[in-house]
Design a protein around this motif. Sequence first.
Motif, PDB file in Angstrom:
ATOM      1  N   ALA A  15      72.787  94.810  33.749  1.00 21.91           N
ATOM      2  CA  ALA A  15      72.571  96.456  33.271  1.00 21.91           C
ATOM      3  C   ALA A  15      72.409  97.092  34.545  1.00 21.91           C
ATOM      4  O   ALA A  15      71.292  97.353  34.859  1.00 21.91           O
ATOM      5  N   ILE A  16      72.875  98.242  34.701  1.00 24.19           N
ATOM      6  CA  ILE A  16      72.793  99.342  34.948  1.00 24.19           C
ATOM      7  C   ILE A  16      71.835 100.047  34.416  1.00 24.19           C
ATOM      8  O   ILE A  16      72.093 100.451  33.070  1.00 24.19           O
ATOM      9  N   GLN A  17      71.072 100.779  34.799  1.00 27.63           N
ATOM     10  CA  GLN A  17      70.238 102.102  34.079  1.00 27.63           C
ATOM     11  C   GLN A  17      70.203 103.346  34.922  1.00 27.63           C
ATOM     12  O   GLN A  17      70.478 103.785  35.874  1.00 27.63           O
ATOM     13  N   VAL A  18      70.237 104.332  33.674  1.00 22.89           N
ATOM     14  CA  VAL A  18      70.467 105.631  33.762  1.00 22.89           C
ATOM     15  C   VAL A  18      69.414 106.060  32.792  1.00 22.89           C
ATOM     16  O   VAL A  18      68.728 105.896  32.273  1.00 22.89           O
ATOM     17  N   ALA A  19      69.719 107.745  33.256  1.00 22.95           N
ATOM     18  CA  ALA A  19      67.922 108.520  32.539  1.00 22.95           C
ATOM     19  C   ALA A  19      68.919 109.209  31.754  1.00 22.95           C
ATOM     20  O   ALA A  19      70.279 109.421  31.514  1.00 22.95           O
ATOM     21  N   ASP A  20      68.236 109.109  31.224  1.00 26.71           N
ATOM     22  CA  ASP A  20      68.928 110.163  29.492  1.00 26.71           C
ATOM     23  C   ASP A  20      68.554 111.574  29.067  1.00 26.71           C
ATOM     24  O   ASP A  20      68.053 111.885  30.367  1.00 26.71           O
ATOM     25  N   ARG A  21      69.770 112.215  29.177  1.00 26.09           N
ATOM     26  CA  ARG A  21      70.578 113.599  28.955  1.00 26.09           C
ATOM     27  C   ARG A  21      68.530 114.349  28.280  1.00 26.09           C
ATOM     28  O   ARG A  21      68.856 115.369  29.607  1.00 26.09           O
ATOM     29  N   TRP A  22      68.327 113.669  27.365  1.00 25.76           N
ATOM     30  CA  TRP A  22      67.675 114.922  27.381  1.00 25.76           C
ATOM     31  C   TRP A  22      66.269 114.537  27.977  1.00 25.76           C
ATOM     32  O   TRP A  22      65.573 116.237  28.481  1.00 25.76           O
ATOM     33  N   HIS A  23      65.412 113.799  28.300  1.00 21.81           N
ATOM     34  CA  HIS A  23      64.852 113.753  29.183  1.00 21.81           C
ATOM     35  C   HIS A  23      64.956 114.508  30.670  1.00 21.81           C
ATOM     36  O   HIS A  23      64.204 114.933  31.384  1.00 21.81           O
ATOM     37  N   LEU A  24      66.457 114.226  31.050  1.00 18.86           N
ATOM     38  CA  LEU A  24      66.712 115.397  32.663  1.00 18.86           C
ATOM     39  C   LEU A  24      66.513 116.364  31.778  1.00 18.86           C
ATOM     40  O   LEU A  24      65.985 117.401  32.999  1.00 18.86           O
TER      41      LEU A  24
END
Length: 105
Positions: free
Chosen positions: A54-63
């Motif tokens: 899986a590719i890991q991405v940061a969630d929008r809220w935490h960004l």
Amino acid sequence: MLVDVETRCPIDLLPDRETDTLAARLAERTGIEIVCRDRAPFFAEGATRGAPQAIQVADRWHLWHNLGEAAEKCVYRRRGCLRPMPAQPAEPQAETVTAAAAARA
């Protein structure tokens, strides 16, 4: 909490925030393509071990939250460089306004 971000439906509630727990739950689910997570180290390690494909991405809220905190810290550190706001001009006297209105009439 594990949530399917496409359907926005909860999938599972983990009993703790341990790397091994997350890795085991993700490994049980095949076909995970993307893991959307916050930046906690246990999430990163658990996702890497449990769903290595899986590719890991940061969630929008935490960004947005992290961006806001970074901006606040930057402004705080640089507050000495900021000039005070110039004094606002005083509001015109009532007589001046009245004289200007009379001149237009």
